[in-house]
Design an enzyme around this catalytic site. Structure first.
Site, mmCIF file in Angstrom:
data_model
loop_
_atom_site.group_PDB
_atom_site.id
_atom_site.type_symbol
_atom_site.label_atom_id
_atom_site.label_comp_id
_atom_site.label_asym_id
_atom_site.label_seq_id
_atom_site.Cartn_x
_atom_site.Cartn_y
_atom_site.Cartn_z
ATOM 1 N N THR A 49 -9.235 -6.995 -0.446
ATOM 2 C CA THR A 49 -8.574 -6.021 -1.100
ATOM 3 C C THR A 49 -8.947 -4.646 -0.643
ATOM 4 O OG1 THR A 49 -10.162 -5.475 -2.943
ATOM 5 C CG2 THR A 49 -8.833 -7.561 -3.014
ATOM 6 N N CYS A 50 -8.429 -3.584 -1.189
ATOM 7 C CA CYS A 50 -8.551 -2.604 -0.842
ATOM 8 C C CYS A 50 -10.155 -1.854 -1.040
ATOM 9 C CB CYS A 50 -7.742 -1.243 -1.498
ATOM 10 S SG CYS A 50 -7.547 -1.436 -3.207
ATOM 11 N N SER A 107 -15.987 -4.141 -10.645
ATOM 12 C CA SER A 107 -14.723 -3.447 -10.035
ATOM 13 C C SER A 107 -15.084 -1.822 -10.282
ATOM 14 C CB SER A 107 -13.529 -3.760 -10.937
ATOM 15 O OG SER A 107 -13.036 -5.042 -10.874
ATOM 16 N N GLU A 112 -10.992 -3.792 -14.948
ATOM 17 C CA GLU A 112 -9.712 -3.902 -14.724
ATOM 18 C C GLU A 112 -9.305 -5.240 -14.276
ATOM 19 O OE1 GLU A 112 -8.282 -4.497 -11.431
ATOM 20 O OE2 GLU A 112 -10.201 -4.722 -10.506
ATOM 21 N N GLN A 114 -6.780 -6.350 -12.309
ATOM 22 C CA GLN A 114 -6.200 -6.835 -11.062
ATOM 23 C C GLN A 114 -7.016 -7.423 -10.129
ATOM 24 O OE1 GLN A 114 -5.374 -3.163 -8.898
ATOM 25 N NE2 GLN A 114 -4.106 -4.061 -7.262
ATOM 26 N N ALA A 188 6.968 13.966 -10.085
ATOM 27 C CA ALA A 188 7.308 12.810 -9.689
ATOM 28 C C ALA A 188 5.902 12.387 -8.374
ATOM 29 C CB ALA A 188 8.460 12.568 -8.749
ATOM 30 N N GLY A 189 4.719 12.786 -8.768
ATOM 31 C CA GLY A 189 3.676 12.553 -8.164
ATOM 32 C C GLY A 189 3.084 11.179 -8.404
#
Length: 420
Positions: A49-50, A107, A112, A114, A188-189
């Site tokens: 993963t990242c 994590s 989290e 994910q 919209a960031g």
């Protein structure tokens, strides 16, 4: 054979190292196939993963250095590069680590969820490649069950610890049903994008995205099935908005009190929940003085996040206790499995020796030898052959190893304590 985990994560490895040593999703099937093909590797899986990359294997303990060298070559890293960031676990340590990772206790954001989905993807790929066996296959299933247990029996994932998610949770407390509400997002960031996705997942009725760049507003609006407007058109949409969230990079106020005052009048006492996530602030703080307006700043939400993080940390302590007991349960299965396999091998060898000696005894009887002589041959030869390997091992052992083997032999053969 040992259960081995080699990995690196955000705890020690900088993003440059994590990027360099990770496996791209498209490369994983071929890489996993090559890993499983290494000599001495019986089972294998790769989690990438990242924030972490891990190699999980059931292999001979002596092969750990070979696994590390394989990883280095696969990612074309220089000698000694991985070791700077590496953690390694074996057997029960590997089990405990996997349970902690799946439960979100290791994590970057405590609790989290994910990572559990990513571990399930790892399991699915390894199953497809046929690189799993009885140990890793059972470990993954046990890991998923324990992660679910942690979620159900503790509050480790119950309290939002991101500003965006905290904003959504606050909105859900104010509006009993989000499906009937209109949300106006200003900007919209990255933060707004995350917030928009959370709102969509929670079934908000309508999303309007206002941004200085209409193109960026349209891109985000398409992702969340919303409607895009330019910042200049903002005043015309304020009266319809039940929830207004602003997060832009503007240097000054975007939403002024006078404009909002007109919008509030046309809403006829219908309340508006407003969140200003920008620094410096987008929303005129005097708006909070208007009736039926509930205005929160990013500092308000950060206070919520800080408190929630403390609650998660308390819940994590409960989760750690649960994980330790579940890791021990899996460890007992590992030990039983190892003992069972060894017992099967001992029995198989004994049966082989028995059949060999019995065949010789039958030939002796057929040749006319006395039955009592054949029985003596059978008993002596069988005893000698069965005891030859352990006796030789005891004689070859050095002093320390011999003491350990002698102690084990007394237990295995139920011998009395040495009185000499």
């Amino acid at each position: 054979m040992a259960l081995i985990t080699l990995g690196l994560s955000h705890h020690l490895a900088p993003v440059e190292a994590r990027e360099r040593l990770a496996f791209a999703e498209a490369d994983l099937p071929a890489a996993l196939t090559r890993l499983r093909a290494l000599p001495g590797v019986n089972e294998a899986a790769i989690l990438s993963t990242c924030n972490r990359t891990e190699i999980m294997a059931v292999a001979e303990l002596s092969e750990e250095s070979r696994l590390l060298e394989w990883w280095r070559r696969e990612r074309q890293a220089p000698e000694g590069y991985i070791e700077k960031y590496l953690y390694s676990h074996r057997d029960l340590g590997s089990v405990t680590h996997s349970l902690r990772v799946a439960s979100g206790l290791d994590s970057m954001v405590l609790g989290e969820p994910q990572i559990l989905g990513q571990m399930k993807q790892t399991f699915a790929l390894a199953s497809e490649i046929n690189s799993l066996g009885p140990v890793l296959g059972r470990l993954f299933q046990h890991t998923f069950a324990v992660a679910k247990l942690v979620r159900n029996q503790t509050q480790v994932g119950a309290h939002p610890v991101s500003v965006a998610y905290a904003a959504v949770q606050m909105a859900r407390r104010i509006f009993a049903d989000l499906s009937g509400q209109t949300v106006l997002l200003i900007g919209a960031g990255e933060m707004t994008q995350l917030l928009a996705r959370h709102l969509q997942q929670h079934g908000v009725g309508r999303i309007v995205v206002a941004n200085r760049s209409l193109e960026r507003a349209e891109k985000l609006a398409r992702e969340v099935h919303g409607y895009a407007i330019s910042l200049n058109d903002l005043p015309g949409y304020l009266a319809d908005a039940d929830l207004i969230v602003s997060c832009t990079a503007a240097r000054g106020t975007i939403l002024h009190k006078e404009v909002m005052q007109r919008a509030v009048k046309s809403r006829r006492r219908k309340p508006v929940f407003m969140i200003d996530l920008a620094v410096p602030r987008d929303i005129d703080p005097r708006i909070a003085d208007l009736e039926d307006i509930y205005l929160y700043t990013v500092d308000d939400l950060r206070a919520v996040v800080t408190e929630n993080l403390k609650l998660r940390e308390e819940a994590a302590k409960q989760a750690e206790v649960l994980i330790q007991s579940q890791a021990l349960e899996f460890g007992r299965w590992l030990e039983t499995r190892d003992a069972g396999a060894t017992i099967q091998q001992i029995r198989a060898r004994a049966r082989g020796v028995r059949d060999e000696v019995l065949d010789k005894a039958r030939r002796k009887l057929a040749s006319g030898e006395k039955p009592e002589d054949v029985m003596a041959f059978l008993a002596d030869t069988l005893a000698n052959k069965l005891l030859h390997a352990p006796s030789s091992a005891l004689k070859r052992a050095d002093a320390v190893e011999q003491a350990l083997l002698l102690n084990a032999a007394r237990k295995l053969f139920d011998l009395p304590d040495d009185q000499a």
